[in-house]
Design a protein around this motif. Structure first.
Motif, short mmCIF file in Angstrom:
data_model
loop_
_atom_site.label_atom_id
_atom_site.label_comp_id
_atom_site.label_asym_id
_atom_site.label_seq_id
_atom_site.Cartn_x
_atom_site.Cartn_y
_atom_site.Cartn_z
N SER A 91 36.59 58.84 1.05
CA SER A 91 37.75 58.32 0.31
C SER A 91 38.48 59.45 -0.42
CB SER A 91 37.31 57.24 -0.69
OG SER A 91 36.73 56.14 -0.03
N CYS A 131 44.62 56.45 5.23
CA CYS A 131 43.70 56.19 6.33
C CYS A 131 43.86 57.29 7.37
CB CYS A 131 43.99 54.85 7.01
SG CYS A 131 43.36 53.41 6.15
N ILE A 160 43.52 47.65 8.05
CA ILE A 160 42.66 48.81 7.89
C ILE A 160 43.09 49.59 6.65
CG2 ILE A 160 41.78 50.91 8.96
CD1 ILE A 160 41.03 48.35 10.43
N VAL A 184 39.92 54.52 4.88
CA VAL A 184 39.17 54.31 6.12
C VAL A 184 39.46 55.46 7.09
CG1 VAL A 184 38.86 52.82 8.14
CG2 VAL A 184 39.17 51.80 5.88
N ILE A 203 38.98 45.95 7.18
CA ILE A 203 38.05 47.03 6.85
C ILE A 203 38.66 47.90 5.76
CG2 ILE A 203 36.78 49.01 7.74
CD1 ILE A 203 36.89 47.76 10.51
N GLU A 204 37.89 48.20 4.73
CA GLU A 204 38.32 49.14 3.71
C GLU A 204 37.14 49.99 3.25
OE1 GLU A 204 38.84 47.17 -0.41
OE2 GLU A 204 39.42 45.60 1.01
N ASN A 205 37.46 51.20 2.76
CA ASN A 205 36.43 52.13 2.29
C ASN A 205 35.32 52.31 3.33
OD1 ASN A 205 37.44 52.72 -0.44
ND2 ASN A 205 37.08 50.55 -0.79
N ALA A 206 35.69 52.85 4.47
CA ALA A 206 34.73 52.96 5.57
C ALA A 206 34.92 54.26 6.34
CB ALA A 206 34.88 51.77 6.51
N LYS A 250 33.43 46.31 3.88
CA LYS A 250 33.78 47.18 2.76
C LYS A 250 32.61 48.14 2.56
CE LYS A 250 36.49 43.64 0.37
NZ LYS A 250 36.66 42.85 -0.88
#
Length: 336
Positions: free
Chosen positions: A234, A263, A276, A280, A293-296, A310
């Protein structure tokens, strides 16, 4: 100036991701940790980089060695591979690249990323970069005197001594001094816990009058386990976005989907009917369908669908369907 990068560890806390890929070669926003580290050092140092040693285990394989040598060549340096096949301590690892311990040298451990500008003090024999932390008992720390010189090194102090944690980047005006002290440890068989430690060599150098000064960084990012790896991903995305780097490839397919910055989406990736981001990273040729999808951190050649994720870290060649009825997981896998 030379750079020595010890990276022979197995990265066991980051399994299963390190079972097939050495930790320093795991990509973050499309660029491996090792490459980001080398680029950052080259950017902030005030001298050209001549040689870089990557210290690995011999069984990492020819493809890993080829990638590391390419990292060196990308900044105009000559790369070399040195081997540490026995885990005999940090000093032992550095000595594996003894041919580079001559003249100005930087030692940087490849599980650390940083942001900052380096000022090389001509009055210092060595500079050790540190960062103020809230939990110094978990780190090696330095003690300073009134002249802002390092007067002591303490590993994981039980009582408060200092909150300046050693981040794993060191500069030596003349690497020969460090080489001599490591050889002294070998000759006298001076070990701590059965290993030859860098901090012992540094303490001996200090006792002989060598001047150590602290350097500071604005940010220090670890990659020790999946949780902090996701946090580091991140942070890196935010830095890259702020610097104006193009993060979403023109060669990725974005169909009926929302990309929430920052991203990273690699070439060949395909995002369909999904949301997304933020924070990410999506690797090459990975397909994401009908997902949020987040923080991946998602690597290459994977297929994710029907997912609501997440704080996820997903490796290469993974198939994940959120509507699963059957599960096949290998060693060290986690579903929470």
């Amino acid at each position: 100036m030379n750079i020595i990068i010890p990276m022979a560890g197995r990265g066991t806390r980051l399994r299963p991701h390190t079972l097939t890929t050495p930790k320093p070669l795991i990509p973050v926003a499309g660029v491996s940790i090792a490459e980001r580290l080398v680029r950052e050092i080259a950017k902030v140092m005030q001298q050209p980089i001549d040689k870089i040693s990557f210290i690995i285990k011999q069984d990492f394989g020819p493809e890993v060695e080829k990638e590391l040598l390419h990292i060196a060549s990308e900044i105009g340096a000559k790369g070399q591979i040195d081997y540490q096949n026995e885990a005999l301590g940090t000093a032992h690892a550095i000595y594996s690249a003894k041919s580079l311990l001559d003249g100005p040298v930087v030692v940087a451990y490849a599980d650390t990323l940083f942001k900052g500008s380096f000022d090389l003090d001509d009055q210092a024999d060595s500079i050790i970069w540190v960062k103020k932390v809230n939990n110094p008992e978990q780190f090696g720390v330095v003690q300073l005197n009134d002249q802002n010189e390092i007067e002591g090194f303490v590993e994981k102090p039980k009582d408060f001594i200092s909150d300046l944690a050693i981040i794993g980047i060191y500069y030596f005006k003349d690497g020969q001094n460090l080489k001599d002290e490591i050889e002294y440890l070998f000759d006298q068989n001076i070990t701590v816990g059965g290993e030859y430690q860098l901090t012992t060599a540094l303490e001996n150098m200090k006792q002989k009058g060598r001047v150590f000064k602290p350097g500071t960084v604005s940010d220090w990012m670890d990659f020790g386990n999946p949780k902090v790896a996701i946090e580091t991903n991140s942070k890196v995305l935010h830095y890259d976005h702020k610097e104006g780097k193009k993060l979403v490839s023109d060669h990725a397919e974005i169909i009926a989907s929302e990309i929430i910055e920052p991203c990273y989406v690699a070439p060949g990736a395909k995002i369909v009917n999904s949301s997304i981001g933020p924070n990410v990273s999506v690797g090459q040729n990975t397909i994401i369908e009908n997902s949020n999808i987040e923080n991946a951190l998602i690597q290459d050649e994977s297929h994710i669908k029907n997912a609501d994720l997440k704080k996820a870290m997903i490796g290469n060649h993974v198939i994940f369907d959120g509507n699963f009825e059957q599960v096949s997981l290998g060693d060290y896998s986690t579903l929470e």
